[in-house]
Enzyme design. Structure first.
Site, PDB file in Angstrom:
ATOM      1  N   GLY A 121     -22.694   4.630  10.853  1.00 21.21           N
ATOM      2  CA  GLY A 121     -24.002   5.039  10.315  1.00 21.21           C
ATOM      3  C   GLY A 121     -23.930   5.170   8.796  1.00 21.21           C
ATOM      4  O   GLY A 121     -22.849   5.015   8.201  1.00 21.21           O
ATOM      5  N   ASP A 122     -25.091   5.398   8.172  1.00 16.55           N
ATOM      6  CA  ASP A 122     -25.182   5.544   6.712  1.00 16.55           C
ATOM      7  C   ASP A 122     -24.709   4.307   5.956  1.00 16.55           C
ATOM      8  O   ASP A 122     -24.179   4.414   4.855  1.00 16.55           O
ATOM      9  CB  ASP A 122     -24.383   6.767   6.211  1.00 16.55           C
ATOM     10  CG  ASP A 122     -24.747   8.028   6.936  1.00 16.55           C
ATOM     11  OD1 ASP A 122     -25.953   8.271   7.096  1.00 16.55           O
ATOM     12  OD2 ASP A 122     -23.830   8.769   7.347  1.00 16.55           O
TER      13      ASP A 122
ATOM     14  N   GLY B 168     -31.596   1.714   5.663  1.00 14.22           N
ATOM     15  CA  GLY B 168     -32.928   2.031   5.147  1.00 14.22           C
ATOM     16  C   GLY B 168     -33.264   1.143   3.966  1.00 14.22           C
ATOM     17  O   GLY B 168     -34.354   0.574   3.878  1.00 14.22           O
ATOM     18  N   ARG B 169     -32.299   0.994   3.088  1.00 14.20           N
ATOM     19  CA  ARG B 169     -32.486   0.185   1.900  1.00 14.20           C
ATOM     20  C   ARG B 169     -32.719  -1.301   2.283  1.00 14.20           C
ATOM     21  O   ARG B 169     -33.533  -1.973   1.674  1.00 14.20           O
ATOM     22  CB  ARG B 169     -31.221   0.360   1.042  1.00 14.20           C
ATOM     23  CG  ARG B 169     -31.102  -0.478  -0.119  1.00 14.20           C
ATOM     24  CD  ARG B 169     -30.026  -1.503   0.021  1.00 14.20           C
ATOM     25  NE  ARG B 169     -29.882  -2.160  -1.266  1.00 14.20           N
ATOM     26  CZ  ARG B 169     -30.803  -2.966  -1.797  1.00 14.20           C
ATOM     27  NH1 ARG B 169     -31.935  -3.196  -1.162  1.00 14.20           N
ATOM     28  NH2 ARG B 169     -30.608  -3.549  -2.959  1.00 14.20           N
TER      29      ARG B 169
ATOM     30  N   GLY C  52     -30.591  10.129   8.317  1.00 15.61           N
ATOM     31  CA  GLY C  52     -31.616   9.855   7.307  1.00 15.61           C
ATOM     32  C   GLY C  52     -31.400   8.509   6.670  1.00 15.61           C
ATOM     33  O   GLY C  52     -30.286   8.127   6.367  1.00 15.61           O
ATOM     34  N   HIS C  53     -32.481   7.749   6.539  1.00 18.90           N
ATOM     35  CA  HIS C  53     -32.411   6.520   5.770  1.00 18.90           C
ATOM     36  C   HIS C  53     -32.893   6.865   4.381  1.00 18.90           C
ATOM     37  O   HIS C  53     -33.976   7.416   4.227  1.00 18.90           O
ATOM     38  CB  HIS C  53     -33.400   5.491   6.318  1.00 18.90           C
ATOM     39  CG  HIS C  53     -32.965   4.881   7.590  1.00 18.90           C
ATOM     40  ND1 HIS C  53     -31.654   4.720   7.932  1.00 18.90           N
ATOM     41  CD2 HIS C  53     -33.680   4.356   8.603  1.00 18.90           C
ATOM     42  CE1 HIS C  53     -31.591   4.125   9.106  1.00 18.90           C
ATOM     43  NE2 HIS C  53     -32.806   3.914   9.544  1.00 18.90           N
TER      44      HIS C  53
ATOM     45  N   LYS D 190     -35.349  13.985  33.475  1.00 21.21           N
ATOM     46  CA  LYS D 190     -36.807  13.985  33.649  1.00 21.21           C
ATOM     47  C   LYS D 190     -37.390  15.381  33.455  1.00 21.21           C
ATOM     48  O   LYS D 190     -38.280  15.811  34.175  1.00 21.21           O
ATOM     49  CB  LYS D 190     -37.182  13.412  35.026  1.00 21.21           C
ATOM     50  CG  LYS D 190     -36.698  11.984  35.225  1.00 21.21           C
ATOM     51  CD  LYS D 190     -36.609  11.583  36.670  1.00 21.21           C
ATOM     52  CE  LYS D 190     -35.521  12.344  37.352  1.00 21.21           C
ATOM     53  NZ  LYS D 190     -35.283  12.069  38.730  1.00 21.21           N
TER      54      LYS D 190
ATOM     55  N   ARG E  52     -24.015  17.419   3.902  1.00 23.69           N
ATOM     56  CA  ARG E  52     -22.571  17.569   4.139  1.00 23.69           C
ATOM     57  C   ARG E  52     -21.788  16.460   3.445  1.00 23.69           C
ATOM     58  O   ARG E  52     -22.212  15.303   3.504  1.00 23.69           O
ATOM     59  CB  ARG E  52     -22.230  17.410   5.633  1.00 23.69           C
ATOM     60  CG  ARG E  52     -22.811  18.374   6.567  1.00 23.69           C
ATOM     61  CD  ARG E  52     -22.169  18.203   7.945  1.00 23.69           C
ATOM     62  NE  ARG E  52     -22.895  17.258   8.770  1.00 23.69           N
ATOM     63  CZ  ARG E  52     -22.702  17.126  10.073  1.00 23.69           C
ATOM     64  NH1 ARG E  52     -21.796  17.856  10.687  1.00 23.69           N
ATOM     65  NH2 ARG E  52     -23.386  16.267  10.776  1.00 23.69           N
TER      66      ARG E  52
ATOM     67  N   SER F 190     -25.384  -6.093  -1.548  1.00 28.36           N
ATOM     68  CA  SER F 190     -26.180  -5.124  -2.286  1.00 28.36           C
ATOM     69  C   SER F 190     -25.313  -4.475  -3.375  1.00 28.36           C
ATOM     70  O   SER F 190     -24.188  -4.055  -3.115  1.00 28.36           O
ATOM     71  CB  SER F 190     -26.707  -4.068  -1.309  1.00 28.36           C
ATOM     72  OG  SER F 190     -27.312  -3.022  -2.015  1.00 28.36           O
TER      73      SER F 190
HETATM   74  P1  GDP Z   1     -28.769   4.531   6.108  1.00 28.02           P
HETATM   75  O1  GDP Z   1     -29.031   5.665   7.025  1.00 28.02           O
HETATM   76  O2  GDP Z   1     -27.941   3.474   6.779  1.00 28.02           O
HETATM   77  O3  GDP Z   1     -29.984   3.969   5.474  1.00 28.02           O
HETATM   78  O4  GDP Z   1     -27.850   5.074   4.959  1.00 28.02           O
HETATM   79  P2  GDP Z   1     -28.082   6.173   3.821  1.00 28.02           P
HETATM   80  O5  GDP Z   1     -29.411   6.766   3.843  1.00 28.02           O
HETATM   81  O6  GDP Z   1     -26.906   7.058   3.814  1.00 28.02           O
HETATM   82  O7  GDP Z   1     -28.073   5.211   2.590  1.00 28.02           O
HETATM   83  C1  GDP Z   1     -27.009   5.007   1.857  1.00 28.02           C
HETATM   84  C2  GDP Z   1     -27.183   5.506   0.426  1.00 28.02           C
HETATM   85  O8  GDP Z   1     -26.703   4.531  -0.443  1.00 28.02           O
HETATM   86  C3  GDP Z   1     -28.583   5.768  -0.049  1.00 28.02           C
HETATM   87  O9  GDP Z   1     -28.560   6.821  -1.003  1.00 28.02           O
HETATM   88  C4  GDP Z   1     -29.001   4.473  -0.721  1.00 28.02           C
HETATM   89  O10 GDP Z   1     -29.983   4.594  -1.721  1.00 28.02           O
HETATM   90  C5  GDP Z   1     -27.702   4.077  -1.330  1.00 28.02           C
HETATM   91  N1  GDP Z   1     -27.473   2.651  -1.411  1.00 28.02           N
HETATM   92  C6  GDP Z   1     -27.826   1.684  -0.521  1.00 28.02           C
HETATM   93  N2  GDP Z   1     -27.357   0.509  -0.926  1.00 28.02           N
HETATM   94  C7  GDP Z   1     -26.697   0.726  -2.088  1.00 28.02           C
HETATM   95  C8  GDP Z   1     -25.946  -0.110  -2.993  1.00 28.02           C
HETATM   96  O11 GDP Z   1     -25.773  -1.298  -2.796  1.00 28.02           O
HETATM   97  N3  GDP Z   1     -25.373   0.505  -4.070  1.00 28.02           N
HETATM   98  C9  GDP Z   1     -25.508   1.817  -4.327  1.00 28.02           C
HETATM   99  N4  GDP Z   1     -24.908   2.327  -5.412  1.00 28.02           N
HETATM  100  N5  GDP Z   1     -26.204   2.643  -3.507  1.00 28.02           N
HETATM  101  C10 GDP Z   1     -26.776   2.095  -2.411  1.00 28.02           C
END
Ligand code: GDP
Length: 425
Positions: free
Chosen positions: A12-13, A17-18, A40-41, A144, A304, A413
Site C-alpha cells: 500500500g501507499d 492516488g497520484r 489514504g490516497h 450478514k 504514523r 513518476s
Molecule cells: P497511495 O495510497 O497509494 O495513493 O499512497 P500515498 O497517499 O501514501 O501517496 C504517496 C505519497 O507520495 C503522497 O504524498 C504523494 O503525493 C507522494 N508521491 C506520489 N508520487 C510521487 C513521486 O513520484 N515523487 C514524490 N516525491 N512524491 C510522490
C-alpha cells in the site's frame, strides 16, 4: 471502451492516488471497489493537497462520475466528513458525479469501538489496525450482521433491522469487552447526522455501470492498499479484511460481468510498510530515518512513521503476479536522488538457501534479504519529463526492476504533482 484497474503491488501507499488522479482524464467513470477509510490516497492538484480516504480519486475531474461500489466499507460518518472537506474547497459533489451503491454495507458506529477494544485486548500482539473499524465491519458483513445502504430508503424496516443488530452487538460490547453499549436513540442520531446526508447519492450503481459500459464508456477501477495486504493472497493475518486485487474489481463494483483489460500496478521505487507484520527488506537506524524523511513516509490517515526499505524484487514480482498487472507505474524515483549507492533486495535467504519465491506468510519472519547495490545518480531528476532526460544510472535502475519483475514500466513518476511523470509507451 476500456476497463482499467489501478492497484497497489506492495504493502500500500505506492502512490495510487497520484496515478489515478493523472489517468482519470481518460476515463468517464472511476470506481472504488473495496476497503474503507483506513488508508489514504494523497492527491496534489490545482485545488490543493488532499488525503482521500473513501472518495474515488476522480472526484476532482468535472466530467468524471465517481462510484463507491458494493465492496467498500461505507462509513457514513467518515464519508460525510470527507465530502464536506472537499466541498469546502469549492469542488461540487452532486448525485450526478458521486454515486454510492445501494448494495454497499454500512460501517456502523460500533465497528470503530470494536476495533479499538480488540487492539487494546491484544496489547503487544496487536495487528496495528488504523482503528477505523474495517476488520469488525467485514466480519459482520460476512456474518450478514450489517445494513445495506439502500435500506435507508425503507425507514421502518431499517429501524427494526438496526434494533436486532443492536441487541446482538451490545452483548459483545458489554459482556465480552466490558464496554458500554449503544441505544436506539444513539443510532437515530447517527442516521440523522450522517446517513441522511449521504442518502441522496445512494442509487443502483450496478445499473449505472452496466449502462455506462453498454455506451462504450471508459471505466477505471481504483483499489486501496496493495497485493501483500490482500485478504487471501497477502501476508495474513497482517492483511486488510478485503481483496485488494484487480480480480475482485468487477465483483466489488457492481458489474460482475466486466472484463478488466488493463491492470496498472503501482510500485514505489523503494519499499514502505505501515503497521505490524513481517517486512523482510526493512532498513533500520539512520539509513531508514534518512529515507523516511526524503520520501516523507508518514501515514496519510494516522501520521504514523512508515517502516522503510529498499525495493523488494521478490515481493514485487509476487505482487505483479497476484494482480496480473499488465504494466507498472513506478513512483517516487526522485526520492532516491540523495543516495550514493542504491540498495535493492534481489532475493531472500530462507533455511540457508537463496530463493526468489515469495514465502508462505509464517516463513516470512525467518527470511533474510540479499542486498545488491546500484550506482546512485546524485542529481535532481524531478524536472525530467522524458526518458532520455533521466541520468543513465536512473535508467539502469528502472530497467533492472522491469527485467527482474517481468512487467513493462510504462510510467515513471518523479514528483507528486500531476505532470511530474515520464510516460514510456
Ligand atoms: P497511495 O495510497 O497509494 O495513493 O499512497 P500515498 O497517499 O501514501 O501517496 C504517496 C505519497 O507520495 C503522497 O504524498 C504523494 O503525493 C507522494 N508521491 C506520489 N508520487 C510521487 C513521486 O513520484 N515523487 C514524490 N516525491 N512524491 C510522490
Amino acid at each position: 471502451m476500456s476497463n482499467c484497474a489501478i492497484v497497489g503491488i506492495n504493502w500500500g501507499d505506492e502512490g495510487k492516488g497520484r496515478m489515478v488522479d493523472l489517468l482519470t482524464e481518460d476515463f468517464d467513470v472511476v470506481v472504488r471497489f473495496q476497503g474503507g477509510g483506513n488508508a489514504g490516497h494523497t492527491v496534489i492538484n490545482r485545488y490543493g493537497k488532499f488525503a482521500l480516504h473513501l472518495l474515488p480519486s476522480g472526484i476532482f475531474r468535472p466530467n468524471t462520475v465517481n462510484v463507491l461500489g458494493n465492496g467498500v466499507a461505507l462509513d457514513p460518518e467518515n464519508l460525510w466528513t470527507e465530502m464536506q472537506e472537499i466541498m469546502n474547497k469549492g469542488i461540487n459533489l452532486t448525485p450526478d458525479n458521486l454515486k454510492i451503491s445501494d448494495h454497499a454495507s454500512l460501517l456502523l458506529p460500533w465497528h470503530r469501538d470494536l476495533d479499538e477494544l480488540e487492539e487494546m485486548r491484544l496489547k503487544d500482539k496487536k495487528y496495528g489496525s488504523t482503528k477505523q473499524g474495517i476488520a469488525p465491519f467485514y466480519s459482520d458483513k460476512y456474518q450478514k450482521k450489517t445494513i445495506l445502504a439502500g435500506e435507508l430508503f425503507y425507514p421502518q424496516q431499517l429501524r427494526a433491522h438496526l434494533s436486532d443488530l443492536l441487541d446482538w452487538k451490545n452483548l459483545t460490547l458489554t459482556k465480552v469487552y466490558g464496554a458500554s453499549g449503544y441505544t436506539m436513540e444513539m443510532l437515530d442520531q447517527w442516521i440523522e447526522t450522517y446517513c441522511e446526508k449521504i442518502k441522496p447519492y445512494i442509487c443502483n450503481t450496478g445499473a449505472f455501470l452496466k449502462d455506462a459500459q453498454s455506451r462504450g464508456k471508459n471505466i477505471l477501477f481504483e483499489a486501496q492498499l496493495g497485493s501483500l495486504r490482500d485478504l487471501d493472497y497477502g501476508i495474513y493475518p497482517y492483511t486488510t479484511s478485503s481483496n485488494t486485487t484487480a480480480a475482485y474489481a468487477p465483483i466489488g463494483s457492481g458489474i460482475p460481468s466486466a472484463k478488466i483489460t488493463d491492470v496498472i500496478g503501482v510500485v514505489k521505487a523503494y519499499s514502505t510498510c505501515v503497521g505490524e507484520g513481517p517486512f523482510v527488506c526493512e532498513m533500520f537506524g539512520e539509513e531508514a530515518e534518512e529515507l523516511r524523511k526524503a520520501g516523507f513516509e508518514f501515514g496519510a490517515k494516522t501520521g504514523r512513521p512508515r517502516r522503510v526499505g529498499p525495493i523488494d524484487i521478490v515481493a514485487t514480482r509476487y505482487g505483479v503476479e497476484v494482480q496480473a498487472a499488465t504494466e507498472i507505474a513506478l513512483t517516487k524515483l526522485d526520492v532516491l536522488s540523495y543516495m550514493e549507492k542504491i540498495p535493492v533486495c534481489t532475493s531472500y535467504i530462507l533455511d540457508g538457501k537463496e530463493t526468489d519465491e515469495f514465502p508462505f506468510p509464517s516463513a516470512l519472519s525467518n527470511a533474510k534479504p540479499v542486498i545488491r547495490y546500484f550506482d546512485g545518480w546524485k542529481c535532481d531528476i524531478s524536472n525530467a519529463r522524458k526518458w532520455e532526460e533521466l541520468p543513465e544510472a536512473a535508467q539502469k535502475y528502472v530497467e533492472y526492476i522491469e527485467k527482474t519483475v517481468g512487467c513493462p514500466i510504462t510510467y515513471v513518476s518523479v514528483g507528486p504533482e500531476r505532470d511530474s511523470i515520464i510516460i514510456r509507451k
